[in-house]
Design an enzyme around this catalytic site. Structure first.
Site, PDB file in Angstrom:
ATOM      1  N   ARG A 116     -17.432  -4.257   7.913  1.00  0.00           N
ATOM      2  CA  ARG A 116     -16.855  -4.086   6.568  1.00  0.00           C
ATOM      3  C   ARG A 116     -17.753  -4.732   5.510  1.00  0.00           C
ATOM      4  O   ARG A 116     -17.284  -5.388   4.576  1.00  0.00           O
ATOM      5  CB  ARG A 116     -15.450  -4.710   6.480  1.00  0.00           C
ATOM      6  N   SER A 158      -5.756  -2.107   4.500  1.00  0.00           N
ATOM      7  CA  SER A 158      -5.743  -3.495   4.992  1.00  0.00           C
ATOM      8  C   SER A 158      -6.206  -4.421   3.879  1.00  0.00           C
ATOM      9  O   SER A 158      -7.305  -4.237   3.350  1.00  0.00           O
ATOM     10  CB  SER A 158      -6.697  -3.654   6.174  1.00  0.00           C
ATOM     11  N   GLU A 174     -10.265  -7.867   2.006  1.00  0.00           N
ATOM     12  CA  GLU A 174     -11.227  -6.783   2.220  1.00  0.00           C
ATOM     13  C   GLU A 174     -11.524  -6.053   0.901  1.00  0.00           C
ATOM     14  O   GLU A 174     -12.682  -5.762   0.608  1.00  0.00           O
ATOM     15  CB  GLU A 174     -10.671  -5.819   3.268  1.00  0.00           C
TER      16      GLU A 174
HETATM   17  P1  FAD Z   1     -13.203   2.098  -4.832  1.00  0.00           P
HETATM   18  O1  FAD Z   1     -11.961   1.406  -4.453  1.00  0.00           O
HETATM   19  O2  FAD Z   1     -13.218   2.858  -6.096  1.00  0.00           O
HETATM   20  O3  FAD Z   1     -14.386   1.034  -4.852  1.00  0.00           O
HETATM   21  C1  FAD Z   1     -14.532   0.106  -3.801  1.00  0.00           C
HETATM   22  C2  FAD Z   1     -15.788  -0.725  -4.049  1.00  0.00           C
HETATM   23  O4  FAD Z   1     -16.940   0.109  -3.974  1.00  0.00           O
HETATM   24  C3  FAD Z   1     -15.816  -1.354  -5.442  1.00  0.00           C
HETATM   25  O5  FAD Z   1     -16.494  -2.584  -5.355  1.00  0.00           O
HETATM   26  C4  FAD Z   1     -16.646  -0.369  -6.259  1.00  0.00           C
HETATM   27  O6  FAD Z   1     -17.271  -0.944  -7.376  1.00  0.00           O
HETATM   28  C5  FAD Z   1     -17.650   0.089  -5.221  1.00  0.00           C
HETATM   29  N1  FAD Z   1     -18.142   1.443  -5.465  1.00  0.00           N
HETATM   30  C6  FAD Z   1     -17.395   2.587  -5.478  1.00  0.00           C
HETATM   31  N2  FAD Z   1     -18.203   3.644  -5.690  1.00  0.00           N
HETATM   32  C7  FAD Z   1     -19.470   3.156  -5.810  1.00  0.00           C
HETATM   33  C8  FAD Z   1     -20.741   3.757  -6.053  1.00  0.00           C
HETATM   34  N3  FAD Z   1     -20.879   5.074  -6.216  1.00  0.00           N
HETATM   35  N4  FAD Z   1     -21.832   2.949  -6.123  1.00  0.00           N
HETATM   36  C9  FAD Z   1     -21.709   1.602  -5.981  1.00  0.00           C
HETATM   37  N5  FAD Z   1     -20.527   0.982  -5.761  1.00  0.00           N
HETATM   38  C10 FAD Z   1     -19.426   1.751  -5.675  1.00  0.00           C
HETATM   39  N6  FAD Z   1     -11.218   1.358   4.691  1.00  0.00           N
HETATM   40  C11 FAD Z   1     -11.817   1.370   5.904  1.00  0.00           C
HETATM   41  O7  FAD Z   1     -12.963   0.909   6.040  1.00  0.00           O
HETATM   42  N7  FAD Z   1     -11.190   1.881   6.999  1.00  0.00           N
HETATM   43  C12 FAD Z   1      -9.954   2.411   6.934  1.00  0.00           C
HETATM   44  O8  FAD Z   1      -9.439   2.877   7.946  1.00  0.00           O
HETATM   45  C13 FAD Z   1      -9.277   2.403   5.667  1.00  0.00           C
HETATM   46  N8  FAD Z   1      -8.021   2.870   5.564  1.00  0.00           N
HETATM   47  C14 FAD Z   1      -7.382   2.835   4.349  1.00  0.00           C
HETATM   48  C15 FAD Z   1      -6.063   3.323   4.271  1.00  0.00           C
HETATM   49  C16 FAD Z   1      -5.391   3.304   3.055  1.00  0.00           C
HETATM   50  C17 FAD Z   1      -3.975   3.836   2.985  1.00  0.00           C
HETATM   51  C18 FAD Z   1      -6.041   2.803   1.897  1.00  0.00           C
HETATM   52  C19 FAD Z   1      -5.332   2.813   0.576  1.00  0.00           C
HETATM   53  C20 FAD Z   1      -7.330   2.303   1.974  1.00  0.00           C
HETATM   54  C21 FAD Z   1      -8.017   2.310   3.203  1.00  0.00           C
HETATM   55  N9  FAD Z   1      -9.333   1.816   3.332  1.00  0.00           N
HETATM   56  C22 FAD Z   1      -9.968   1.854   4.550  1.00  0.00           C
HETATM   57  C23 FAD Z   1     -10.022   1.249   2.166  1.00  0.00           C
HETATM   58  C24 FAD Z   1     -10.733   2.316   1.288  1.00  0.00           C
HETATM   59  O9  FAD Z   1     -10.145   3.576   1.433  1.00  0.00           O
HETATM   60  C25 FAD Z   1     -12.222   2.435   1.603  1.00  0.00           C
HETATM   61  O10 FAD Z   1     -12.876   1.195   1.485  1.00  0.00           O
HETATM   62  C26 FAD Z   1     -12.923   3.456   0.705  1.00  0.00           C
HETATM   63  O11 FAD Z   1     -14.267   3.616   1.094  1.00  0.00           O
HETATM   64  C27 FAD Z   1     -12.878   3.073  -0.783  1.00  0.00           C
HETATM   65  O12 FAD Z   1     -13.307   4.207  -1.516  1.00  0.00           O
HETATM   66  P2  FAD Z   1     -13.018   4.346  -3.064  1.00  0.00           P
HETATM   67  O13 FAD Z   1     -13.788   5.519  -3.541  1.00  0.00           O
HETATM   68  O14 FAD Z   1     -11.573   4.363  -3.317  1.00  0.00           O
HETATM   69  O15 FAD Z   1     -13.694   3.018  -3.619  1.00  0.00           O
HETATM   70  P1  NAP Z   2      -4.652  -1.065  15.566  1.00  0.00           P
HETATM   71  O1  NAP Z   2      -5.222   0.142  16.237  1.00  0.00           O
HETATM   72  O2  NAP Z   2      -3.185  -1.335  15.710  1.00  0.00           O
HETATM   73  O3  NAP Z   2      -5.469  -2.351  15.991  1.00  0.00           O
HETATM   74  C1  NAP Z   2      -5.170  -3.629  15.412  1.00  0.00           C
HETATM   75  C2  NAP Z   2      -6.454  -4.368  15.171  1.00  0.00           C
HETATM   76  O4  NAP Z   2      -7.072  -4.613  16.419  1.00  0.00           O
HETATM   77  C3  NAP Z   2      -7.384  -3.528  14.337  1.00  0.00           C
HETATM   78  O5  NAP Z   2      -7.543  -4.197  13.137  1.00  0.00           O
HETATM   79  C4  NAP Z   2      -8.648  -3.381  15.161  1.00  0.00           C
HETATM   80  O6  NAP Z   2      -9.781  -3.924  14.533  1.00  0.00           O
HETATM   81  C5  NAP Z   2      -8.413  -4.193  16.409  1.00  0.00           C
HETATM   82  N1  NAP Z   2      -8.649  -3.378  17.616  1.00  0.00           N
HETATM   83  C6  NAP Z   2      -7.756  -2.551  18.223  1.00  0.00           C
HETATM   84  N2  NAP Z   2      -8.297  -2.009  19.333  1.00  0.00           N
HETATM   85  C7  NAP Z   2      -9.563  -2.497  19.404  1.00  0.00           C
HETATM   86  C8  NAP Z   2     -10.637  -2.285  20.321  1.00  0.00           C
HETATM   87  N3  NAP Z   2     -10.499  -1.482  21.394  1.00  0.00           N
HETATM   88  N4  NAP Z   2     -11.803  -2.938  20.088  1.00  0.00           N
HETATM   89  C9  NAP Z   2     -11.946  -3.726  19.016  1.00  0.00           C
HETATM   90  N5  NAP Z   2     -10.964  -3.955  18.105  1.00  0.00           N
HETATM   91  C10 NAP Z   2      -9.783  -3.347  18.303  1.00  0.00           C
HETATM   92  O7  NAP Z   2      -5.009  -1.024  14.008  1.00  0.00           O
HETATM   93  P2  NAP Z   2      -4.415  -0.211  12.815  1.00  0.00           P
HETATM   94  O8  NAP Z   2      -4.095  -1.181  11.769  1.00  0.00           O
HETATM   95  O9  NAP Z   2      -3.400   0.789  13.255  1.00  0.00           O
HETATM   96  O10 NAP Z   2      -5.699   0.572  12.317  1.00  0.00           O
HETATM   97  C11 NAP Z   2      -6.346   1.514  13.136  1.00  0.00           C
HETATM   98  C12 NAP Z   2      -7.798   1.585  12.709  1.00  0.00           C
HETATM   99  O11 NAP Z   2      -7.858   2.043  11.355  1.00  0.00           O
HETATM  100  C13 NAP Z   2      -8.504   0.236  12.751  1.00  0.00           C
HETATM  101  O12 NAP Z   2      -9.827   0.437  13.152  1.00  0.00           O
HETATM  102  C14 NAP Z   2      -8.441  -0.247  11.332  1.00  0.00           C
HETATM  103  O13 NAP Z   2      -9.563  -1.046  10.971  1.00  0.00           O
HETATM  104  C15 NAP Z   2      -8.483   1.061  10.546  1.00  0.00           C
HETATM  105  N6  NAP Z   2      -7.732   0.896   9.293  1.00  0.00           N
HETATM  106  C16 NAP Z   2      -8.379   0.239   8.289  1.00  0.00           C
HETATM  107  C17 NAP Z   2      -7.751   0.051   7.078  1.00  0.00           C
HETATM  108  C18 NAP Z   2      -8.503  -0.614   5.951  1.00  0.00           C
HETATM  109  O14 NAP Z   2      -8.033  -0.584   4.840  1.00  0.00           O
HETATM  110  N7  NAP Z   2      -9.637  -1.193   6.209  1.00  0.00           N
HETATM  111  C19 NAP Z   2      -6.455   0.495   6.882  1.00  0.00           C
HETATM  112  C20 NAP Z   2      -5.814   1.119   7.927  1.00  0.00           C
HETATM  113  C21 NAP Z   2      -6.471   1.316   9.147  1.00  0.00           C
HETATM  114  P3  NAP Z   2     -10.673  -3.156  13.424  1.00  0.00           P
HETATM  115  O15 NAP Z   2      -9.858  -3.157  12.186  1.00  0.00           O
HETATM  116  O16 NAP Z   2     -11.870  -4.029  13.312  1.00  0.00           O
HETATM  117  O17 NAP Z   2     -10.975  -1.788  13.922  1.00  0.00           O
END
Ligand code: FAD
Ligand code: NAP
Length: 350
Positions: free
Chosen positions: A171, A244, A342
């Site tokens: 991340r 998250s 995050e």
């Molecule tokens: P923004 O929120 O608009 O920006 C995020 C950051 O990136 C800010 O710092 C912004 O300044 C910067 N930025 C945006 N665009 C640019 C650009 N063109 N150049 C330089 N900087 C830029 N994330 C995960 O990693 N895994 C997931 O599974 C995941 N699940 C999510 C589920 C939900 C329901 C929600 C609401 C969010 C989730 N996220 C997840 C977080 C998010 O969706 C991601 O991080 C996504 O990439 C953000 O995209 P955005 O366009 O909305 O960025």
């Molecule tokens: P999940 O599958 O219930 O797992 C819970 C946590 O355990 C996750 O955060 C995941 O880490 C870790 N995990 C589970 N299985 C793993 C494995 N085999 N090896 C290593 N790590 C493991 O999680 P969830 O919340 O439903 O989300 C599912 C996936 O979507 C995850 O990868 C999560 O990161 C991603 N997600 C991200 C966001 C966001 O905003 N960043 C939001 C929703 C879902 P990791 O998170 O490091 O994968």
């Protein structure tokens, strides 16, 4: 000013962040062609100012109004640059920063390309995907990034960064650590026609079984991921959230072992590429402190997911931040582990 730029003054941001938090920006430029960036950054109100690049607003929290000018890149072209063959088994696909991430995933699958299926239904834009090296279900976008195109305001150059130059981590990336350095304008992905499927995460293989799939394909894996996410995660259109709110903490293996000895059900995972470190489940620790479903006015923790901070309607960024700090404080007191947000927090330090 170039006709590719539309400037809004005193711009409301509530519809531009998935928390649905009210905030305003003094200036917001919608840029339809990145070639207009050099001229825009010399314009009054932009010249010399720190900027906020805004995609879908799904990974940030506004605490109060934004002082910086905001830039949103709106071009949305996807092109196949080179087909697999000629010694390479990957197809290079280039997408503009403004393309919806989920739409790109579905488009690449429709082209018969594999790799991005576990990243289906992540909100936001292509331009933001490299910022925190988006990841889900055991896959990170860095595995498929071929190059990132980014405008560097300090040098005035359009740079082409290879994956090593992006310094991707869990991340994390150079873009997240140096948020003012680059404006990501497009990303190239190297995608195989067929690749090994990643089905390790609990629930994914079961979902495929429940769907009656016995020979999974990238398309069926994406469908399973979409089904799980629709069930588990609150839809920001209904309940404001940024996914998250906390990263899973990565700690020394010895600390993880002593915590696991005291809390045998604490999930502990290997940390990718870091053999001496372990990743702990932040959700488990938050849940065990009793926060799931908690509500302070309109700021809350999702009932179905302890990592997800939610806005029940009228919460301010400050109220959401206050709750997040209390959650992190209780995890620190009980487990001695520091949680970090995050999403990017604007207007306050963590
Ligand atoms: P923004 O929120 O608009 O920006 C995020 C950051 O990136 C800010 O710092 C912004 O300044 C910067 N930025 C945006 N665009 C640019 C650009 N063109 N150049 C330089 N900087 C830029 N994330 C995960 O990693 N895994 C997931 O599974 C995941 N699940 C999510 C589920 C939900 C329901 C929600 C609401 C969010 C989730 N996220 C997840 C977080 C998010 O969706 C991601 O991080 C996504 O990439 C953000 O995209 P955005 O366009 O909305 O960025
Ligand atoms: P999940 O599958 O219930 O797992 C819970 C946590 O355990 C996750 O955060 C995941 O880490 C870790 N995990 C589970 N299985 C793993 C494995 N085999 N090896 C290593 N790590 C493991 O999680 P969830 O919340 O439903 O989300 C599912 C996936 O979507 C995850 O990868 C999560 O990161 C991603 N997600 C991200 C966001 C966001 O905003 N960043 C939001 C929703 C879902 P990791 O998170 O490091 O994968």
């Amino acid at each position: 000013m170039s006709s590719a730029v539309r400037i809004l003054r005193d711009a409301p941001l509530r519809q531009r962040n998935t928390f649905g938090v009210a905030a305003r920006a003094p200036l917001l430029a919608e840029v339809a062609d990145p070639a207009a960036l050099p001229e825009l950054l010399e314009a009054p109100g932009f010249r010399g100012c720190p900027l906020l690049l805004l995609g879908g607003g799904s990974n940030l929290l506004f605490v109060g109004d934004v002082e910086h000018p905001v830039i949103a890149l709106s071009r949305r072209e996807v092109t196949v640059v080179t087909q697999a063959g000629g010694g390479s088994d990957a197809t290079i696909v280039r997408a503009d920063a403004g393309v919806s991430w989920h739409e790109l995933v579905m488009q690449t699958l429709a082209l018969g390309l594999a790799g991005l299926e576990n990243l289906a239904l992540i909100p936001g834009t292509v331009g933001a995907a490299p910022i925190q090296n988006i990841g889900a279900y055991g896959v990170e976008v860095r595995q498929f990034v071929h190059a990132v195109e980014a405008y560097e305001p300090v040098t005035g150059l359009l740079q082409r960064l290879d994956p090593a130059a992006c310094e991707f981590g869990y991340r994390d990336s150079v873009f997240k650590r140096q948020p003012d350095r680059y404006i990501v304008t497009a990303v190239e992905f190297a995608l195989p026609r067929a690749g090994a499927l990643m089905l390790d995460y609990a629930g994914l293989a079961d979902e495929l079984l429940a769907m009656g799939v016995d020979a999974p394909t990238p398309g069926s894996v994406a469908a399973a991921v979409i089904a799980i996410r629709r069930r588990k995660l609150p839809d920001p259109a209904v309940l404001g959230n940024a996914g998250s709110f906390f990263k899973n903490p990565v700690v020394p293996a010895a600390l993880a072992a002593s915590l696991a000895a005291r809390h045998p059900s604490l999930p502990v995972f290997r940390a990718a590429d870091q053999p001496a470190l372990r990743k702990l489940s932040a959700a488990w620790m938050i849940d065990s402190c009793g926060w799931k479903g908690h509500r302070d006015g309109d700021a809350g923790i999702a009932a179905a997911h302890a990592l997800v901070l939610v806005n029940h309607g009228g919460a301010t960024g400050q109220q959401l931040l206050d709750l997040a700090r209390r959650v992190a404080g209780s995890v620190r007191d009980r487990f001695g582990v520091a949680l970090e947000p995050e999403p990017r927090v604007f207007g306050a330090s963590w």
